[in-house]
Design a protein around this motif. Structure first.
Motif, PDB file in Angstrom:
ATOM      1  N   ILE A   1      40.069  -5.093  -5.889  1.00 34.99           N
ATOM      2  CA  ILE A   1      39.723  -6.302  -6.630  1.00 34.99           C
ATOM      3  C   ILE A   1      40.597  -7.452  -6.144  1.00 34.99           C
ATOM      4  CG2 ILE A   1      39.728  -7.401  -8.901  1.00 34.99           C
ATOM      5  CD1 ILE A   1      39.215  -4.640 -10.126  1.00 34.99           C
ATOM      6  N   ILE A   2      39.983  -8.562  -5.745  1.00 31.52           N
ATOM      7  CA  ILE A   2      40.745  -9.752  -5.334  1.00 31.52           C
ATOM      8  C   ILE A   2      40.559 -10.902  -6.312  1.00 31.52           C
ATOM      9  CG2 ILE A   2      40.554  -9.110  -2.896  1.00 31.52           C
ATOM     10  CD1 ILE A   2      38.574 -11.602  -2.720  1.00 31.52           C
ATOM     11  N   GLY A   3      39.566 -10.799  -7.202  1.00 31.51           N
ATOM     12  CA  GLY A   3      39.326 -11.879  -8.147  1.00 31.51           C
ATOM     13  C   GLY A   3      37.952 -11.758  -8.767  1.00 31.51           C
ATOM     14  N   THR A   4      37.463 -12.888  -9.285  1.00 35.07           N
ATOM     15  CA  THR A   4      36.155 -12.903  -9.945  1.00 35.07           C
ATOM     16  C   THR A   4      35.398 -14.176  -9.592  1.00 35.07           C
ATOM     17  OG1 THR A   4      37.036 -13.991 -11.928  1.00 35.07           O
ATOM     18  CG2 THR A   4      36.976 -11.573 -11.926  1.00 35.07           C
ATOM     19  N   LEU A   5      34.074 -14.079  -9.600  1.00 31.54           N
ATOM     20  CA  LEU A   5      33.182 -15.234  -9.539  1.00 31.54           C
ATOM     21  C   LEU A   5      32.677 -15.475 -10.955  1.00 31.54           C
ATOM     22  CD1 LEU A   5      31.363 -17.375  -8.139  1.00 31.54           C
ATOM     23  CD2 LEU A   5      29.698 -15.538  -7.791  1.00 31.54           C
ATOM     24  N   ASN A   6      32.813 -16.728 -11.432  1.00 31.81           N
ATOM     25  CA  ASN A   6      32.517 -17.039 -12.823  1.00 31.81           C
ATOM     26  C   ASN A   6      31.548 -18.218 -12.901  1.00 31.81           C
ATOM     27  OD1 ASN A   6      34.837 -15.243 -13.606  1.00 31.81           O
ATOM     28  ND2 ASN A   6      35.959 -16.861 -12.562  1.00 31.81           N
ATOM     29  N   LEU A   7      30.425 -18.014 -13.554  1.00 33.11           N
ATOM     30  CA  LEU A   7      29.407 -19.053 -13.704  1.00 33.11           C
ATOM     31  C   LEU A   7      29.159 -19.285 -15.193  1.00 33.11           C
ATOM     32  CD1 LEU A   7      26.994 -17.674 -10.986  1.00 33.11           C
ATOM     33  CD2 LEU A   7      28.372 -19.739 -10.775  1.00 33.11           C
ATOM     34  N   SER A   8      29.098 -20.543 -15.584  1.00 36.35           N
ATOM     35  CA  SER A   8      28.907 -20.895 -16.992  1.00 36.35           C
ATOM     36  C   SER A   8      27.849 -21.976 -17.111  1.00 36.35           C
ATOM     37  CB  SER A   8      30.217 -21.413 -17.603  1.00 36.35           C
ATOM     38  OG  SER A   8      31.277 -20.513 -17.414  1.00 36.35           O
ATOM     39  N   HIS A   9      27.159 -21.969 -18.250  1.00 38.89           N
ATOM     40  CA  HIS A   9      26.158 -23.003 -18.523  1.00 38.89           C
ATOM     41  C   HIS A   9      26.212 -23.362 -20.006  1.00 38.89           C
ATOM     42  CE1 HIS A   9      22.430 -25.298 -18.384  1.00 38.89           C
ATOM     43  NE2 HIS A   9      22.455 -25.179 -17.065  1.00 38.89           N
ATOM     44  N   SER A  10      25.926 -24.619 -20.304  1.00 36.44           N
ATOM     45  CA  SER A  10      25.961 -25.070 -21.689  1.00 36.44           C
ATOM     46  C   SER A  10      24.783 -24.542 -22.501  1.00 36.44           C
ATOM     47  CB  SER A  10      25.973 -26.603 -21.740  1.00 36.44           C
ATOM     48  OG  SER A  10      24.860 -27.129 -21.029  1.00 36.44           O
ATOM     49  N   THR A  11      23.738 -24.059 -21.835  1.00 35.65           N
ATOM     50  CA  THR A  11      22.570 -23.517 -22.531  1.00 35.65           C
ATOM     51  C   THR A  11      22.837 -22.086 -22.981  1.00 35.65           C
ATOM     52  OG1 THR A  11      21.069 -24.900 -21.238  1.00 35.65           O
ATOM     53  CG2 THR A  11      20.117 -23.004 -22.370  1.00 35.65           C
TER      54      THR A  11
END
Length: 388
Positions: free
Chosen positions: A132-142
């Motif tokens: 594990i080197i990290g994370t990809l994080n995606l967010s949306h207001s909906t």
């Protein structure tokens, strides 16, 4: 949120992401370069990549909204995605992070989630060689925008991004440390070698798309718009063949069969596809009862690509009447994969050596041995130690 682009276009979009990262030398520039491609696949209000830094700490890089996450490094135990970073889960998905205690626990640096109302969130792991080197994080207001299909697509994106961002992050850390503190010449060489391998892979896929798919589509366009257009059923048949060829190219870069059905099945399908209607006798034997499928996914994928390339060489250049692939345990804690053909053998000075270079590079990156020898044809054998 289902992927509306379709499988072929999604595969091409992933290749575009890898292409845009070529030549980028800093993480912020890299994330900015691919932000539009990621948004075309998965709409987001905020996107960030969180990378493990010194023990117990992480650094974040973001696009979309500027938050405190990227202004300074933070402690893993305060990160809203600590469960992922600590390896306690494989993915995090929520309809509304502002109401999800996994993200808003006491002490969490969750102010950006609350202040910017980042409701729908998907977070997936980034790995290099199984670590594990990290994370990809995606967010949306909906609220509730993301679903299980989003998770799968986000993981594909993360798998493409991981080696590039790992290299850039290590390079950035090396610049921040005194030269005497780095002492990591082996890592530098490995990162450089991985970069070269990735670039060679990108060029190979680009050549496949140019030499085959683009040529096929151009021919179909001429035949469809000429003075005597092709009959509808003939045109449909040729379009289906072109789509199948494009899917094969995509599968070479993102081997979905490997994930769905396992190593031996994926090898058998690739062998059948590569040999086509040649009448070549084909044989795949796994004498280990599925040991490759218990390996780290990165190692297993590298073994699959090495096997693919050996098969491609045998079907395209050897003129073989028989090709066999054998997976076996010649000794405890030792795994070998042997691709054998009865063709004309490899020339002493082959015109193109990129395929052989890819195999050797992939083998070195997983600490495997690779032997290529003549024996009434060609034998390619990769050897991997699976235990102490």
């Amino acid at each position: 949120m289902a992927d509306t682009l379709g499988e072929p276009r999604t595969g091409v979009a992933l290749l575009d992401i890898a292409r845009r990262l070529t030549g980028v030398t800093d993480i912020t520039g890299a994330l900015g370069a691919v932000a539009g491609d990621i948004a075309a696949l998965i709409p987001f209000t905020h996107c960030d990549i969180c990378l493990l830094d010194r023990p117990g700490w992480v650094v974040s890089h973001e696009v979309g909204i500027r938050t405190r996450w990227s202004r300074a490094s933070g402690r893993i135990d305060h990160a809203p995605i600590r469960d992922l970073l600590l390896g306690q889960c494989e993915v995090m998905l929520t309809e509304d992070a502002t109401q999800d205690p996994r993200y808003t626990f006491p002490g969490a640096t969750c102010e950006p989630i609350l202040n910017h109302k980042l409701r729908a969130r998907v977070n997936v792991l980034m790995r290099v060689r199984g670590e594990i080197i990290g994370t990809l994080n995606l967010s949306h207001s909906t609220r509730g925008l993301y679903d299980a299909q989003t998770v799968a697509l986000a993981q594909q994106i993360a798998d493409v991004l991981s080696p590039w961002f790992h290299i850039l992050h290590r390079s950035d850390r090396a610049r921040r440390l005194p030269r005497s503190a780095t002492g990591d010449e082996g890592l530098r060489r490995g990162a450089l070698e991985l970069t070269r391998a990735l670039e060679a892979e990108r060029q190979r896929v680009g050549m496949d798309l140019h030499d085959q798919t683009l040529a096929d589509l151009s021919r179909l366009l001429r035949e469809a718009t000429g003075d005597r257009p092709l009959p509808r059923d003939v045109l449909a048949s040729r379009l289906r063949q072109t789509i199948d060829d494009l899917r094969r190219i995509i599968d070479t870069a993102v081997p979905t069969l490997l994930e769905l059905f396992g190593f031996a099945h994926a090898v058998r399908v690739h062998l059948e596809r590569a040999s086509g209607e040649s009448g070549t006798q084909l044989e795949v034997d796994d004498l280990t009862d599925g040991v490759p499928d218990a390996l780290d996914p990165t190692v297993r994928t590298a073994l699959f690509h090495i096997t693919q390339e050996a098969i491609n060489n045998a079907t395209r250049h050897a003129g073989a009447s028989r090709i066999s692939v054998t997976v076996e345990h010649p000794a405890p804690a030792l795994l070998t994969i042997t691709v054998r053909d009865d063709g004309c053998g490899i020339p002493a000075a082959p015109a193109r050596q990129s395929g052989l270079m890819h195999m050797r590079t992939r083998a070195r990156l997983i600490s495997a041995g690779l032997d290529i020898e003549a024996d009434h044809g060609t034998v390619v054998r990769v050897t991997l130690r699976t235990g102490p």
